[in-house]
Design an enzyme around this catalytic site. Structure first.
Site, PDB file in Angstrom:
ATOM      1  CG  ASP A   1      64.469  51.354  35.531  1.00 54.43           C
ATOM      2  OD1 ASP A   1      64.645  50.245  34.978  1.00 54.43           O
ATOM      3  OD2 ASP A   1      63.886  52.310  34.964  1.00 54.43           O
TER       4      ASP A   1
ATOM      5  CD  GLN B   1      56.952  48.567  36.653  1.00 55.72           C
ATOM      6  OE1 GLN B   1      56.906  48.040  35.559  1.00 55.72           O
ATOM      7  NE2 GLN B   1      57.066  47.849  37.765  1.00 55.72           N
TER       8      GLN B   1
ATOM      9  CG  HIS C   1      56.506  52.478  33.237  1.00 51.65           C
ATOM     10  ND1 HIS C   1      55.299  52.076  32.698  1.00 51.65           N
ATOM     11  CD2 HIS C   1      57.315  51.393  33.180  1.00 51.65           C
ATOM     12  CE1 HIS C   1      55.400  50.808  32.331  1.00 51.65           C
ATOM     13  NE2 HIS C   1      56.607  50.366  32.613  1.00 51.65           N
TER      14      HIS C   1
HETATM   15  N1   CP Z   1      58.560  46.865  33.550  1.00 45.01           N
HETATM   16  C1   CP Z   1      58.138  46.898  32.265  1.00 45.01           C
HETATM   17  O1   CP Z   1      57.403  47.789  31.844  1.00 45.01           O
HETATM   18  O2   CP Z   1      58.606  45.870  31.525  1.00 45.01           O
HETATM   19  P1   CP Z   1      58.463  45.711  29.948  1.00 45.01           P
HETATM   20  O3   CP Z   1      59.391  46.714  29.308  1.00 45.01           O
HETATM   21  O4   CP Z   1      58.902  44.288  29.694  1.00 45.01           O
HETATM   22  O5   CP Z   1      57.048  45.956  29.555  1.00 45.01           O
HETATM   23  N1  NVA Z   2      63.520  53.008  32.432  1.00 43.62           N
HETATM   24  C1  NVA Z   2      63.298  51.854  31.629  1.00 43.62           C
HETATM   25  C2  NVA Z   2      62.091  51.115  32.078  1.00 43.62           C
HETATM   26  C3  NVA Z   2      61.762  49.861  31.328  1.00 43.62           C
HETATM   27  C4  NVA Z   2      60.511  49.189  31.822  1.00 43.62           C
HETATM   28  C5  NVA Z   2      63.174  52.269  30.169  1.00 43.62           C
HETATM   29  O1  NVA Z   2      62.516  53.276  29.890  1.00 43.62           O
HETATM   30  O2  NVA Z   2      63.739  51.602  29.308  1.00 43.62           O
END
Ligand code: CP
Ligand code: NVA
Length: 300
Positions: A219, A127, A124
């Site tokens: 997380d 983020q 990600h």
């Molecule tokens: N942190 C994040 O990516 O949140 P969303 O899943 O709401 O986009």
């Molecule tokens: N680790 C989480 C992050 C969400 C923004 C997922 O992948 O669901």
């Protein structure tokens, strides 16, 4: 043309992106992306990523189109490659949140416009970029900063670990056994750390990971796509909650969470709503930092 598939794709431009985001946070830039369009393909749910990217495009004078694969021909079997070739003829960049990282890589291989990873099971990057910006706002210098990650060795953990290595930080990650970050990502982070003076470690004790931390990050224990493992995960992660007791081992540390949070599981209400928490600053900064990324990729 560049793609942002992994955090390591920000190599060589981190400081520039942070400075642009800082400027944009102070004084929004009106029309820099006038007539530019971002396509956003979301195969999984999203609140922050979807809204912050769309608002970023609007505030920069451009436009964003939300696309759900279910409603695209891709959902009826059109290939990723042909979709990439087609969208490249219309839009200036494509943001993708996908179930399989390899699908984003495949899309990028056939795209003639920049592709941005908006979350896959592997990483990600946007983020993490925004989170380092938040840490920089709070601490100033990132080099030498201590980031402790407590919980699942997942996508967010991977991008934070690679970024910490690139930025010369000290990254300590505490996960239950069997839920460590992937070996290949850890090895990549360790080899980057050798060049930057960063340290990267994976342990199984949250107390050990957070000792002397500047930032404690957590997380969800069950990421999107892992719903079937929920019961097992809730049991295995029980001792990895970020709560007031854990914070006692790291006085002064700021608490971070990418959100959405499962309050009462990986983080308590008391911590999330407490003085150490910087989660709303983090959420806001997605907007400013992604504007900097969009300008870097799209400015004519
Ligand atoms: N942190 C994040 O990516 O949140 P969303 O899943 O709401 O986009
Ligand atoms: N680790 C989480 C992050 C969400 C923004 C997922 O992948 O669901």
């Amino acid at each position: 043309m560049m793609h942002v598939l992994s955090f390591t794709d920000f190599e060589g431009m981190l400081e520039e992106l942070f400075e642009t985001a800082e400027r944009l946070k102070r004084e929004p830039l009106g029309e820099a992306l006038r007539n530019r369009t971002l396509a956003m393909i979301f195969e999984k749910a999203s609140t922050r990523t979807r809204v912050s990217f769309e608002v970023a495009m609007t505030q920069l004078g451009g436009h964003a189109i939300y696309l759900s694969p279910k409603e695209m021909q891709m959902g009826r079997g059109e290939s990723i490659a042909d979709t990439a070739r087609t969208l490249s003829r219309y839009v200036d960049a494509v943001l993708i949140r996908a179930k399989r990282h390899e699908d984003v890589v495949e899309f990028a291989r056939h795209s003639e416009v920049p592709v941005i990873n908006g979350l896959t099971e592997l990483e990600h990057p946007c983020q993490a970029l925004s989170d380092f910006f938040t840490m920089r706002e709070l601490r100033g210098e990132l080099e030498g900063a201590r980031l402790a990650y407590v919980g699942d060795g997942n996508n967010v953990c991977h991008s934070l670990m690679l970024g910490s290595a690139m930025l010369g930080m000290h990254f300590s990650c505490a996960t239950p056994e069997g839920y460590e970050p992937r070996k290949e990502v850890l090895e990549r982070a360790l080899s980057i750390a050798e060049l930057t003076g960063a340290t990267v470690e994976v342990v199984h004790s949250p107390e050990k990971a957070v000792r002397d931390a500047d930032f404690i990050y957590t997380d969800v224990w069950v990421s999107m796509g892992q719903e079937e493992e929920e019961q097992e995960r809730l049991r295995r992660f029980r001792d990895f909650q970020v709560n007031s007791e854990l914070l006692r081992h790291a006085p002064g540390a700021k608490v971070m969470h990418c959100l959405p949070a499962k309050r009462g599981l990986e983080i308590t209400d008391e911590v999330m709503d407490g003085e150490s928490s910087v989660v709303w600053q983090q959420a806001e900064n997605r907007l400013h930092v992604q504007k900097a990324v969009l300008l870097k990729l799209l400015r004519p």
